[in-house]
Design a protein around this motif. Sequence first.
Motif, PDB file in Angstrom:
ATOM      1  N   PHE A  85       0.854  -1.065   0.342  1.00 36.19           N
ATOM      2  CA  PHE A  85       0.067  -0.018   0.334  1.00 36.19           C
ATOM      3  C   PHE A  85       0.584   1.142   0.016  1.00 36.19           C
ATOM      4  O   PHE A  85       1.444   1.400   0.937  1.00 36.19           O
ATOM      5  CB  PHE A  85      -1.224   0.018   1.151  1.00 36.19           C
ATOM      6  CG  PHE A  85      -1.907   1.422   1.266  1.00 36.19           C
ATOM      7  CD1 PHE A  85      -3.682   1.078   0.727  1.00 36.19           C
ATOM      8  CD2 PHE A  85      -1.823   2.319   1.181  1.00 36.19           C
ATOM      9  CE1 PHE A  85      -4.271   1.385   0.559  1.00 36.19           C
ATOM     10  CE2 PHE A  85      -2.957   3.651   1.689  1.00 36.19           C
ATOM     11  CZ  PHE A  85      -4.114   2.863   1.274  1.00 36.19           C
ATOM     12  N   LEU A 109      -1.252  -3.590   3.808  1.00 35.74           N
ATOM     13  CA  LEU A 109      -2.663  -3.663   3.924  1.00 35.74           C
ATOM     14  C   LEU A 109      -2.844  -5.104   3.896  1.00 35.74           C
ATOM     15  O   LEU A 109      -2.613  -5.784   3.595  1.00 35.74           O
ATOM     16  CB  LEU A 109      -3.717  -3.233   2.296  1.00 35.74           C
ATOM     17  CG  LEU A 109      -5.124  -3.159   2.305  1.00 35.74           C
ATOM     18  CD1 LEU A 109      -5.509  -2.476   3.550  1.00 35.74           C
ATOM     19  CD2 LEU A 109      -5.435  -2.542   1.123  1.00 35.74           C
ATOM     20  N   ASN A 119      -7.597   2.697  -3.331  1.00 40.55           N
ATOM     21  CA  ASN A 119      -6.935   2.894  -2.570  1.00 40.55           C
ATOM     22  C   ASN A 119      -7.597   3.725  -0.877  1.00 40.55           C
ATOM     23  O   ASN A 119      -7.156   4.216  -0.746  1.00 40.55           O
ATOM     24  CB  ASN A 119      -5.200   3.862  -2.687  1.00 40.55           C
ATOM     25  CG  ASN A 119      -5.387   5.059  -3.303  1.00 40.55           C
ATOM     26  OD1 ASN A 119      -6.852   5.078  -3.637  1.00 40.55           O
ATOM     27  ND2 ASN A 119      -5.244   5.718  -3.913  1.00 40.55           N
ATOM     28  N   MET A 149      -8.263   0.120   8.300  1.00 40.45           N
ATOM     29  CA  MET A 149      -9.231   1.212   7.336  1.00 40.45           C
ATOM     30  C   MET A 149     -10.605   1.103   6.613  1.00 40.45           C
ATOM     31  O   MET A 149     -11.022   0.282   6.335  1.00 40.45           O
ATOM     32  CB  MET A 149      -8.300   1.262   6.070  1.00 40.45           C
ATOM     33  CG  MET A 149      -8.936   1.503   4.527  1.00 40.45           C
ATOM     34  SD  MET A 149      -7.533   0.829   3.419  1.00 40.45           S
ATOM     35  CE  MET A 149      -8.142   1.547   1.535  1.00 40.45           C
ATOM     36  N   TYR A 204      -6.298  -3.256   7.405  1.00 39.07           N
ATOM     37  CA  TYR A 204      -5.125  -2.153   8.724  1.00 39.07           C
ATOM     38  C   TYR A 204      -4.781  -2.288   7.798  1.00 39.07           C
ATOM     39  O   TYR A 204      -3.842  -2.579   7.141  1.00 39.07           O
ATOM     40  CB  TYR A 204      -5.376  -3.102   9.832  1.00 39.07           C
ATOM     41  CG  TYR A 204      -6.986  -3.587  10.474  1.00 39.07           C
ATOM     42  CD1 TYR A 204      -7.138  -2.381  11.692  1.00 39.07           C
ATOM     43  CD2 TYR A 204      -7.691  -4.813  10.248  1.00 39.07           C
ATOM     44  CE1 TYR A 204      -8.078  -2.838  12.369  1.00 39.07           C
ATOM     45  CE2 TYR A 204      -8.021  -4.887  10.754  1.00 39.07           C
ATOM     46  CZ  TYR A 204      -8.733  -4.370  11.810  1.00 39.07           C
ATOM     47  OH  TYR A 204      -9.925  -4.716  12.871  1.00 39.07           O
ATOM     48  N   LEU A 205      -3.981  -0.802   7.901  1.00 41.37           N
ATOM     49  CA  LEU A 205      -2.719   0.067   8.119  1.00 41.37           C
ATOM     50  C   LEU A 205      -1.313   0.107   8.967  1.00 41.37           C
ATOM     51  O   LEU A 205      -1.566   0.278   9.620  1.00 41.37           O
ATOM     52  CB  LEU A 205      -2.727   0.819   6.626  1.00 41.37           C
ATOM     53  CG  LEU A 205      -3.531   1.438   5.413  1.00 41.37           C
ATOM     54  CD1 LEU A 205      -4.294   2.461   4.832  1.00 41.37           C
ATOM     55  CD2 LEU A 205      -3.085   0.657   4.367  1.00 41.37           C
ATOM     56  N   TYR A 206      -0.473  -0.992   8.342  1.00 40.59           N
ATOM     57  CA  TYR A 206       0.817  -1.419   8.716  1.00 40.59           C
ATOM     58  C   TYR A 206       2.234  -0.085   7.812  1.00 40.59           C
ATOM     59  O   TYR A 206       2.196  -0.591   7.656  1.00 40.59           O
ATOM     60  CB  TYR A 206       1.515  -1.958   9.521  1.00 40.59           C
ATOM     61  CG  TYR A 206       2.717  -2.615   9.623  1.00 40.59           C
ATOM     62  CD1 TYR A 206       2.312  -1.984  11.298  1.00 40.59           C
ATOM     63  CD2 TYR A 206       3.710  -3.185   9.370  1.00 40.59           C
ATOM     64  CE1 TYR A 206       3.545  -1.566  11.221  1.00 40.59           C
ATOM     65  CE2 TYR A 206       4.677  -2.686   9.284  1.00 40.59           C
ATOM     66  CZ  TYR A 206       5.013  -2.488  11.151  1.00 40.59           C
ATOM     67  OH  TYR A 206       6.700  -2.617  11.596  1.00 40.59           O
ATOM     68  N   ASN A 207       2.388   1.169   8.846  1.00 39.62           N
ATOM     69  CA  ASN A 207       2.778   1.972   8.387  1.00 39.62           C
ATOM     70  C   ASN A 207       4.702   1.611   8.728  1.00 39.62           C
ATOM     71  O   ASN A 207       5.685   2.703   7.903  1.00 39.62           O
ATOM     72  CB  ASN A 207       2.925   3.744   8.585  1.00 39.62           C
ATOM     73  CG  ASN A 207       2.208   4.309   9.684  1.00 39.62           C
ATOM     74  OD1 ASN A 207       3.080   3.048  10.430  1.00 39.62           O
ATOM     75  ND2 ASN A 207       2.108   4.641  10.014  1.00 39.62           N
ATOM     76  N   ARG A 220      -2.965  -6.598  -6.332  1.00 42.09           N
ATOM     77  CA  ARG A 220      -2.454  -5.018  -6.348  1.00 42.09           C
ATOM     78  C   ARG A 220      -2.991  -5.101  -6.995  1.00 42.09           C
ATOM     79  O   ARG A 220      -1.848  -5.305  -7.997  1.00 42.09           O
ATOM     80  CB  ARG A 220      -1.480  -4.586  -5.559  1.00 42.09           C
ATOM     81  CG  ARG A 220      -1.075  -2.940  -5.649  1.00 42.09           C
ATOM     82  CD  ARG A 220      -0.794  -1.812  -5.160  1.00 42.09           C
ATOM     83  NE  ARG A 220       0.863  -1.806  -5.314  1.00 42.09           N
ATOM     84  CZ  ARG A 220       1.119  -1.457  -4.908  1.00 42.09           C
ATOM     85  NH1 ARG A 220       0.830   0.029  -3.956  1.00 42.09           N
ATOM     86  NH2 ARG A 220       2.767  -1.451  -5.108  1.00 42.09           N
ATOM     87  N   SER A 259       4.264   0.791   3.080  1.00 38.90           N
ATOM     88  CA  SER A 259       2.850   0.343   4.172  1.00 38.90           C
ATOM     89  C   SER A 259       2.466  -0.835   3.475  1.00 38.90           C
ATOM     90  O   SER A 259       2.498  -0.949   2.348  1.00 38.90           O
ATOM     91  CB  SER A 259       1.954   1.566   4.454  1.00 38.90           C
ATOM     92  OG  SER A 259       1.889   2.731   5.094  1.00 38.90           O
TER      93      SER A 259
END
Length: 475
Positions: A57, A63, A120, A82, A72-75, A100, A61
């Motif tokens: 993502f 997803l 997105n 999300m 959930y987004l992890y950066n 993707r 990041s």
Amino acid sequence: MIPHPGDGSIYREYQVHGKVYVSIIGEGMFVVNGEKLELIPNGEFFKNIRATVALPFGQDSVLFVSKGAGMYLYNGSTITKMANEIEAYLDGNLLYAGQRLTNTKYAFATLRGGVVLMDNNGKYLGHITEQNGIANNQVHALSVDREGALWLAHQTGISKVSLQLPYTYFDSRNGLDGTVSCILRHEGKLYVGTYSGLYVLDKDMESDYPKFRKIEGITSGCFNLLSKEGELFAASANGVFLISEEGVRQVSNLLGCRTLGFSKLYPDRIFVGHLHGLASIKYNDGEWTEVQDLGQINDDIFSITPDAKGGLWLGTSLNPILKVEFPDSEKTNSEFQIENLSVERYTQGLPKGSTNVWSLGEELFVTTDVLNEPLYRLDPISKQFNPEKEFGKKFGLDSLNVFPRAYQSKGQYILLESKMVQGKVYRFTAYKNGNGEYNVQRFYDEAIRSTTETHLFWEGENQIWSGRGYLQVRF
């Protein structure tokens, strides 16, 4: 071998942005670092959440998508939920895999509902199921090839989805049966004639599954449509039908009707080309009724093209072009007299075979089914048709020998096709702008073949309905 950090079972492994993530039940989300597993920051959040899918993502990041617990987004340091519009679909249809597609689009495979698409921002973009043509709704894996096509793996078989092509297809799965023969929008509704009858599109293009409804009362092939003053006329193998708010009514039982047209001299008449000549129907005392054939003509009429003076040019199946002129043709609304019609046959210069007539401005052109010389222009002095090789100059296509394949509104819209150049055929759509000049763009549609008839209907410069063995709309 990388040692296990605890007692929980490994649920799934994921590779994203060059890193390997591991979900361990009851412990959380880990990342492989060298020869050990390390809990990601706040990774214990996932100890009771099983992420079925992990996808790239943005730039760096991840997803994570779960069954029943959301996205959930992890950066790299924080985990945030999300918001999205497809969560219920994934839960109800059993999420199984993800892919993707581009930096802004995602596809998710399910075991019950095919594939669902999302951008997105979490917005629903549509879904792909058996009704769209894939083998079945049980999808186990997805992959994108270098041309942008999406490949789906099913329990039995595979499917290829060309997401990048600007087409939407309609066939029997949308209620539309038979080979398409004509397309027209009338009073805001799209009508399609096929060899099986006449159909109308019931729902708008924004619905998930637009459906066609067959018009009751027309049981044979429908080959041409004409819209006139709020009424729709259909030429069919069993006659001419009038479609209005009151329903369907047969106004002529003449067999083998192929095409419809009218002359500005006689607004109360519609002319009917059929297998054995030309006839007309007349508006009289509040209704349309059949009148006799125009006995001087017994050819198989393919097309009717009016000229500026109100005469009719007729294309036929066996070579001659016919010109029909009416008595007192300069006088609008003059009395119609069948016995005084003037019919002239034009054959000089034309090869044998079926013909279609095209009127562009003051010029008359004819296309034939002879591929080496498909286009001819009438010399009004000699009354001979001569091969036309400079037609492309009208459209800025000087270097190509092109000819019309379809047109609308007397040349407001035209589909052009070139003669073969080094084994390749080129096609263009041309749209006449407000200055009277044509805007021309390349038309990429390899499904059109030079040996088949093409039926197009333009909704505007950038949307075209195209009918061959099926119907498609191109944006």
